[in-house]
Scaffold this motif. Structure first.
Motif, PDB file in Angstrom:
ATOM      1  N   ARG A 121      30.843  64.567 -14.282  1.00 31.53           N
ATOM      2  CA  ARG A 121      30.799  65.234 -12.977  1.00 31.53           C
ATOM      3  C   ARG A 121      32.182  65.257 -12.326  1.00 31.53           C
ATOM      4  NH1 ARG A 121      28.630  69.079 -10.706  1.00 31.53           N
ATOM      5  NH2 ARG A 121      26.638  68.372 -11.563  1.00 31.53           N
ATOM      6  N   ARG A 122      32.913  64.165 -12.427  1.00 28.16           N
ATOM      7  CA  ARG A 122      34.275  64.140 -11.880  1.00 28.16           C
ATOM      8  C   ARG A 122      35.172  65.147 -12.604  1.00 28.16           C
ATOM      9  NH1 ARG A 122      33.318  58.555 -11.917  1.00 28.16           N
ATOM     10  NH2 ARG A 122      34.502  58.313 -13.847  1.00 28.16           N
ATOM     11  N   SER A 123      34.983  65.262 -13.892  1.00 29.02           N
ATOM     12  CA  SER A 123      35.781  66.228 -14.654  1.00 29.02           C
ATOM     13  C   SER A 123      35.457  67.660 -14.212  1.00 29.02           C
ATOM     14  CB  SER A 123      35.501  66.065 -16.151  1.00 29.02           C
ATOM     15  OG  SER A 123      36.307  66.937 -16.920  1.00 29.02           O
ATOM     16  N   GLU A 124      34.172  67.952 -14.015  1.00 24.56           N
ATOM     17  CA  GLU A 124      33.772  69.280 -13.530  1.00 24.56           C
ATOM     18  C   GLU A 124      34.377  69.558 -12.157  1.00 24.56           C
ATOM     19  OE1 GLU A 124      29.658  70.718 -13.910  1.00 24.56           O
ATOM     20  OE2 GLU A 124      29.272  68.853 -14.979  1.00 24.56           O
ATOM     21  N   ASP A 125      34.298  68.579 -11.267  1.00 17.88           N
ATOM     22  CA  ASP A 125      34.826  68.774  -9.914  1.00 17.88           C
ATOM     23  C   ASP A 125      36.324  69.048  -9.946  1.00 17.88           C
ATOM     24  OD1 ASP A 125      32.310  68.358  -8.918  1.00 17.88           O
ATOM     25  OD2 ASP A 125      32.631  66.238  -8.433  1.00 17.88           O
ATOM     26  N   THR A 126      37.036  68.373 -10.842  1.00 24.27           N
ATOM     27  CA  THR A 126      38.485  68.607 -10.951  1.00 24.27           C
ATOM     28  C   THR A 126      38.776  70.039 -11.397  1.00 24.27           C
ATOM     29  OG1 THR A 126      38.865  66.272 -11.494  1.00 24.27           O
ATOM     30  CG2 THR A 126      40.603  67.835 -12.071  1.00 24.27           C
ATOM     31  N   ASN A 128      36.762  72.692 -11.126  1.00 23.17           N
ATOM     32  CA  ASN A 128      36.360  73.628 -10.080  1.00 23.17           C
ATOM     33  C   ASN A 128      37.345  73.639  -8.921  1.00 23.17           C
ATOM     34  OD1 ASN A 128      34.025  74.409 -11.456  1.00 23.17           O
ATOM     35  ND2 ASN A 128      32.815  72.762 -10.557  1.00 23.17           N
ATOM     36  N   SER A 129      37.923  72.467  -8.626  1.00 21.01           N
ATOM     37  CA  SER A 129      38.924  72.409  -7.561  1.00 21.01           C
ATOM     38  C   SER A 129      40.175  73.194  -7.945  1.00 21.01           C
ATOM     39  CB  SER A 129      39.283  70.950  -7.272  1.00 21.01           C
ATOM     40  OG  SER A 129      40.299  70.864  -6.291  1.00 21.01           O
ATOM     41  N   ALA A 211      31.481  77.910 -13.080  1.00 21.88           N
ATOM     42  CA  ALA A 211      30.970  76.574 -12.777  1.00 21.88           C
ATOM     43  C   ALA A 211      29.590  76.362 -13.397  1.00 21.88           C
ATOM     44  CB  ALA A 211      30.910  76.373 -11.266  1.00 21.88           C
ATOM     45  N   ASN A 215      28.790  73.510 -16.137  1.00 26.45           N
ATOM     46  CA  ASN A 215      27.740  72.530 -15.894  1.00 26.45           C
ATOM     47  C   ASN A 215      26.758  72.474 -17.052  1.00 26.45           C
ATOM     48  OD1 ASN A 215      24.749  72.133 -14.412  1.00 26.45           O
ATOM     49  ND2 ASN A 215      26.332  70.709 -13.757  1.00 26.45           N
ATOM     50  N   SER A 218      28.484  70.688 -19.858  1.00 27.00           N
ATOM     51  CA  SER A 218      28.575  69.266 -19.548  1.00 27.00           C
ATOM     52  C   SER A 218      27.258  68.553 -19.823  1.00 27.00           C
ATOM     53  CB  SER A 218      28.980  69.083 -18.078  1.00 27.00           C
ATOM     54  OG  SER A 218      28.992  67.719 -17.720  1.00 27.00           O
TER      55      SER A 218
END
Length: 268
Positions: A121-126, A128-129, A211, A215, A218
């Protein structure tokens, strides 16, 4: 013939007198500051739009390659080796494998599923940011550019009113310059704002689609890691290779009036 030439010359002189640069000169420093600000905003809006399009298209192309052949690999490491360096999908796989190795070194008991899920999840958020970087500038340009142009419009109308008051008459040749400056600033603000708003909405929609794909990938990586490779998506090639040959099973039939192949006598 001479009349048409005179009219054309007069029109050309009016165009030169009340052209774009002459209109900007009416407002002096204020007009140049407003026009320069809008020009800078337009330049950076176009730059962000094209760079983000290139970045998004690169990830979308990689998603097609991942769907086509990534899960045909024997392991995640083998599949990750086929992916391009410094790309979104490779980052997800590498972070998942790294989290799996780190979990074995934890001193406090943490569920492997929760640890892997949090890392992915942290990797996805990075990712997407990073995809959303610069879009806030487009939204700001779309919201503020019309008002900056309106500021130039107000200044132009104000200067026109001052000329009317000082001259004592509202002849068109006296107010055409300031009014032309006002209209140009309004149009310039809209020219900058409209593409920025359209680009922001379009890029946001593409980011949402990316995204969703990230997801889904992931979750597939999480299932693979949590099951030690037993759970993985079924690709078309693997499904075709693993499809068992089906044979139509014919049920055993018995002749009417017979049981167990022994004829039954009537009345018995």
């Amino acid at each position: 013939m001479s009349i048409s030439i005179l009219n054309a010359g007069a029109a050309g002189g009016a165009a030169e007198q009340f052209g774009l640069f002459n209109a900007l000169q009416q407002g002096a420093p204020i007009s140049y500051i407003v026009a320069g600000t809008l020009t800078i905003m337009l330049f950076f809006s176009l730059y962000i739009m094209f760079t983000k399009l290139f970045e998004q298209q690169k990830i979308m192309n990689q998603a097609k390659r991942v769907r086509a052949g990534f899960w045909n690999s024997n392991s995640l490491r083998e599949g990750a080796a086929k992916l391009e360096k410094n790309t979104a999908y490779k980052q997800l796989v590498d972070d998942g494998l790294s989290a799996q190795e780190q979990h074995s070194r934890l001193t406090d008991p943490v569920e492997a599923h929760d640890w892997l899920h949090g890392s992915l999840r942290r990797s996805e958020d990075t990712i997407n940011s990073q995809l959303g970087g610069g879009l806030a500038f487009l939204a700001t340009v779309g919201a503020t550019a019309p008002f900056i142009g309106l500021f130039g419009t107000v200044i132009g109308i104000y200067r026109a009113l001052i000329k009317i008051a000082s001259e004592g008459q509202a002849s068109i040749d006296k107010v055409a310059g300031p009014v032309g400056e006002a209209l140009i600033m309004t149009a310039f603000g809209l020219v900058v704002a409209v593409p920025a708003v359209l680009a922001y909405n379009w890029l946001q929609r593409r980011n949402k689609s990316i995204a969703e794909d990230l997801n889904a990938f992931s979750n597939d990586v999480l299932g693979y890691l949590a099951s030690n490779g037993a759970v993985r998506p079924t690709t078309a090639a693997r499904a075709k290779a693993a499809a068992p040959a089906t044979t139509a099973a014919k049920p055993a039939t018995t002749t009417a009036g017979q049981t167990g192949g022994v004829p039954v006598k009537p009345g018995s």
